[in-house]
Design a protein around this motif. Structure first.
Motif, PDB file in Angstrom:
ATOM      1  N   PHE A 160      34.737 -59.103  -5.831  1.00  0.00           N
ATOM      2  CA  PHE A 160      33.550 -58.260  -5.901  1.00  0.00           C
ATOM      3  C   PHE A 160      33.896 -56.822  -5.498  1.00  0.00           C
ATOM      4  CE2 PHE A 160      29.875 -56.273  -3.848  1.00  0.00           C
ATOM      5  CZ  PHE A 160      28.895 -56.415  -4.816  1.00  0.00           C
ATOM      6  N   ASN A 161      34.580 -56.677  -4.373  1.00  0.00           N
ATOM      7  CA  ASN A 161      34.941 -55.341  -3.884  1.00  0.00           C
ATOM      8  C   ASN A 161      35.790 -54.583  -4.899  1.00  0.00           C
ATOM      9  OD1 ASN A 161      33.576 -55.986  -1.539  1.00  0.00           O
ATOM     10  ND2 ASN A 161      35.414 -56.281  -0.315  1.00  0.00           N
ATOM     11  N   GLY A 209      33.527 -47.247  -9.537  1.00  0.00           N
ATOM     12  CA  GLY A 209      33.227 -45.987  -8.850  1.00  0.00           C
ATOM     13  C   GLY A 209      32.143 -46.105  -7.801  1.00  0.00           C
ATOM     14  N   GLU A 210      31.823 -47.314  -7.385  1.00  0.00           N
ATOM     15  CA  GLU A 210      30.779 -47.553  -6.380  1.00  0.00           C
ATOM     16  C   GLU A 210      31.427 -48.004  -5.072  1.00  0.00           C
ATOM     17  OE1 GLU A 210      27.368 -47.457  -6.796  1.00  0.00           O
ATOM     18  OE2 GLU A 210      27.219 -47.220  -8.954  1.00  0.00           O
ATOM     19  N   GLN A 211      30.702 -47.884  -3.990  1.00  0.00           N
ATOM     20  CA  GLN A 211      31.135 -48.410  -2.700  1.00  0.00           C
ATOM     21  C   GLN A 211      30.659 -49.855  -2.599  1.00  0.00           C
ATOM     22  OE1 GLN A 211      33.082 -46.786  -0.413  1.00  0.00           O
ATOM     23  NE2 GLN A 211      33.252 -45.288  -2.058  1.00  0.00           N
ATOM     24  N   ALA A 212      31.574 -50.776  -2.383  1.00  0.00           N
ATOM     25  CA  ALA A 212      31.239 -52.201  -2.377  1.00  0.00           C
ATOM     26  C   ALA A 212      30.168 -52.573  -1.353  1.00  0.00           C
ATOM     27  CB  ALA A 212      32.493 -53.044  -2.190  1.00  0.00           C
ATOM     28  N   PRO A 213      30.257 -52.125  -0.091  1.00  0.00           N
ATOM     29  CA  PRO A 213      29.207 -52.527   0.862  1.00  0.00           C
ATOM     30  C   PRO A 213      27.812 -52.042   0.444  1.00  0.00           C
ATOM     31  CG  PRO A 213      31.118 -51.670   2.038  1.00  0.00           C
ATOM     32  CD  PRO A 213      31.331 -51.380   0.577  1.00  0.00           C
ATOM     33  N   ALA A 214      27.722 -50.823  -0.046  1.00  0.00           N
ATOM     34  CA  ALA A 214      26.425 -50.282  -0.477  1.00  0.00           C
ATOM     35  C   ALA A 214      25.913 -51.035  -1.700  1.00  0.00           C
ATOM     36  CB  ALA A 214      26.538 -48.786  -0.780  1.00  0.00           C
ATOM     37  N   ALA A 215      26.815 -51.366  -2.620  1.00  0.00           N
ATOM     38  CA  ALA A 215      26.416 -52.109  -3.822  1.00  0.00           C
ATOM     39  C   ALA A 215      25.904 -53.493  -3.441  1.00  0.00           C
ATOM     40  CB  ALA A 215      27.594 -52.220  -4.785  1.00  0.00           C
TER      41      ALA A 215
END
Length: 189
Positions: free
Chosen positions: A39-40, A47-53
């Motif tokens: 997932f990460n 281009g996204e931050q994994a925790p925020a997503a």
């Protein structure tokens, strides 16, 4: 002596049971770690931050699905290479949760149906939630927008074509429902 042997037997059985439980826990932890790493990588590759997503998707589901199932379903949807965004997936998982509840389906099953449709382009499973997608019409619109014939669309373009259609149909169904209500039974332990 017999009672001592019985105690030893019970001790052996308990030890074997504890060992089996520990091995199962270790296997579950390894599976979760693998899914989380996938997932990460996928989300960060977008281009996204994994925790925020993850938090965005989890918030859309109101805590009704465990972390492992969220990441599994998201990984399926993201690996389709359809270009779906985190915001779109969060919205669609929210719709799946709400529409599935309306038909008595649990949220995990509903988001699995949604991710399968996004991964494969096969939207038949969404009908149980009232999401009726005309994939042929979606492909025709996409082809016209790209200046192509439908037969010239790549698999990626065909998958990308259904996302706006699923979003539209989901929004139409949600608008008919009114405000979302959750009860204590909807939350996972």
């Amino acid at each position: 002596i017999q009672s001592a042997m019985a105690i030893v037997g019970r001790f052996k059985a308990a030890a074997v049971g504890a060992f089996t439980d520990a091995m199962n826990a270790a296997n579950d932890f390894a599976r979760l770690t693998n899914v989380q790493e996938s997932f990460n990588r996928t989300v960060e590759g977008m281009g996204e931050q994994a925790p925020a997503a993850f938090e965005k998707i989890n918030a859309a589901l109101n805590g009704t699905v465990d972390d492992f199932e969220i990441m599994m379903a998201a990984n399926r949807a993201f690996r389709s290479d359809s270009g779906i965004t985190v915001d779109q997936l969060a919205e669609l998982f929210d719709a799946a949760q709400r529409l599935g509840k309306q038909t008595g389906e649990d949220t995990t099953a509903s988001i699995q149906k949604m991710s399968f449709a996004l991964e494969t382009g096969m939207t038949r499973g969404l009908k149980t939630m009232g999401i009726l997608v005309d994939t042929s019409a979606a492909a025709a619109r996409a082809a016209a927008n790209l200046g192509k014939q439908v037969s010239e669309l790549t698999e990626k373009e065909q998958l990308a074509a259904i996302i706006p259609e699923i979003l539209l149909k989901s929004r139409e169904q949600i608008a008919k429902m009114g405000d979302e209500t959750l009860n204590i039974g909807d939350k996972i332990a």
